[in-house]
Motif scaffolding. Structure first.
Motif, PDB file in Angstrom:
ATOM      1  N   LEU A   4      -2.956  13.061  -5.211  1.00 11.72           N
ATOM      2  CA  LEU A   4      -2.813  11.695  -4.689  1.00 11.72           C
ATOM      3  C   LEU A   4      -3.647  11.497  -3.426  1.00 11.72           C
ATOM      4  CD1 LEU A   4       1.025  11.104  -5.013  1.00 11.72           C
ATOM      5  CD2 LEU A   4      -0.766   9.902  -6.257  1.00 11.72           C
ATOM      6  N   GLY A  30       8.503   5.007  -7.218  1.00  9.86           N
ATOM      7  CA  GLY A  30       8.165   6.313  -7.757  1.00  9.86           C
ATOM      8  C   GLY A  30       7.666   7.270  -6.685  1.00  9.86           C
ATOM      9  N   LEU A  31       7.335   8.465  -7.103  1.00  9.17           N
ATOM     10  CA  LEU A  31       6.868   9.491  -6.175  1.00  9.17           C
ATOM     11  C   LEU A  31       5.663   9.060  -5.345  1.00  9.17           C
ATOM     12  CD1 LEU A  31       7.183  12.319  -5.026  1.00  9.17           C
ATOM     13  CD2 LEU A  31       5.755  13.146  -6.886  1.00  9.17           C
ATOM     14  N   PRO A  32       4.640   8.407  -5.936  1.00  8.82           N
ATOM     15  CA  PRO A  32       3.503   7.997  -5.094  1.00  8.82           C
ATOM     16  C   PRO A  32       3.924   7.099  -3.931  1.00  8.82           C
ATOM     17  CG  PRO A  32       2.899   7.865  -7.397  1.00  8.82           C
ATOM     18  CD  PRO A  32       4.387   8.133  -7.358  1.00  8.82           C
ATOM     19  N   SER A  33       4.761   6.097  -4.200  1.00  4.72           N
ATOM     20  CA  SER A  33       5.159   5.196  -3.119  1.00  4.72           C
ATOM     21  C   SER A  33       6.064   5.895  -2.114  1.00  4.72           C
ATOM     22  CB  SER A  33       5.828   3.931  -3.656  1.00  4.72           C
ATOM     23  OG  SER A  33       7.032   4.219  -4.319  1.00  4.72           O
ATOM     24  N   GLN A  34       6.946   6.753  -2.569  1.00  6.09           N
ATOM     25  CA  GLN A  34       7.824   7.482  -1.650  1.00  6.09           C
ATOM     26  C   GLN A  34       7.010   8.379  -0.722  1.00  6.09           C
ATOM     27  OE1 GLN A  34      11.017   9.523  -3.666  1.00  6.09           O
ATOM     28  NE2 GLN A  34      11.465   7.738  -4.931  1.00  6.09           N
ATOM     29  N   LEU A  35       6.045   9.079  -1.284  1.00  4.11           N
ATOM     30  CA  LEU A  35       5.191   9.949  -0.486  1.00  4.11           C
ATOM     31  C   LEU A  35       4.383   9.135   0.522  1.00  4.11           C
ATOM     32  CD1 LEU A  35       3.958  12.728   0.145  1.00  4.11           C
ATOM     33  CD2 LEU A  35       2.280  12.261  -1.649  1.00  4.11           C
ATOM     34  N   TYR A  38       6.606   7.868   3.401  1.00  6.89           N
ATOM     35  CA  TYR A  38       6.946   8.961   4.317  1.00  6.89           C
ATOM     36  C   TYR A  38       5.769   9.256   5.247  1.00  6.89           C
ATOM     37  CZ  TYR A  38       7.807  13.628   6.080  1.00  6.89           C
ATOM     38  OH  TYR A  38       7.941  14.711   6.908  1.00  6.89           O
ATOM     39  N   TYR A  55       2.462  -3.692  -5.652  1.00  4.50           N
ATOM     40  CA  TYR A  55       2.778  -2.691  -6.665  1.00  4.50           C
ATOM     41  C   TYR A  55       2.111  -3.039  -7.986  1.00  4.50           C
ATOM     42  CZ  TYR A  55       6.173  -0.862  -3.402  1.00  4.50           C
ATOM     43  OH  TYR A  55       6.761  -0.306  -2.294  1.00  4.50           O
ATOM     44  N   GLN A 102      -3.180  15.207   1.269  1.00  4.54           N
ATOM     45  CA  GLN A 102      -2.834  16.610   1.486  1.00  4.54           C
ATOM     46  C   GLN A 102      -3.110  17.027   2.927  1.00  4.54           C
ATOM     47  OE1 GLN A 102      -2.390  15.505  -2.048  1.00  4.54           O
ATOM     48  NE2 GLN A 102      -4.518  15.466  -1.459  1.00  4.54           N
TER      49      GLN A 102
END
Length: 104
Positions: A4, A30-35, A38, A55, A102
């Motif tokens: 990502l 989903g995971l992309p938006s949560q990450l 954060y 979105y 990353q």
């Protein structure tokens, strides 16, 4: 790791550069938006107030909207990110990886 990242044709080099921009994110909640949320908060941004989140249903739609100029940047997974870069080159757009999640 390395899946990502944020891609854009604009001069974006940091989370702060996303302030007041429209960011395309696939899979609401989903995971992309949560990450992203954060990491944005860890980098001093309040995503709900400091930028406009649009979105999309999937990464392909995010790429299409980015290429159409309907967003300033997009959170994309590979291979969609590289695909956006290659399609952008065909259309005269300099879309590139601007924020490596990353490293953040």
């Amino acid at each position: 790791m390395g899946v990502l990242n944020i891609w854009s044709a604009q001069n974006i080099q940091s989370f702060d550069d996303l302030r007041n921009k429209t960011l395309l994110i696939a899979f609401r909640g989903g995971l992309p938006s949560q990450l992203f949320f954060y990491l944005a908060k860890e980098n001093g941004l309040n995503p709900e107030k400091d930028l406009k989140i649009q979105y999309t249903t999937d990464f392909a739609q995010a790429v299409q909207l980015l290429l159409a100029g309907c967003g300033d940047a997009a959170l994309l997974a590979e291979p969609a990110g590289t695909g956006a870069e290659l399609r952008g080159q065909q259309e005269g757009l300099d879309i590139k990886l601007v924020i490596n999640l990353q490293q953040e």
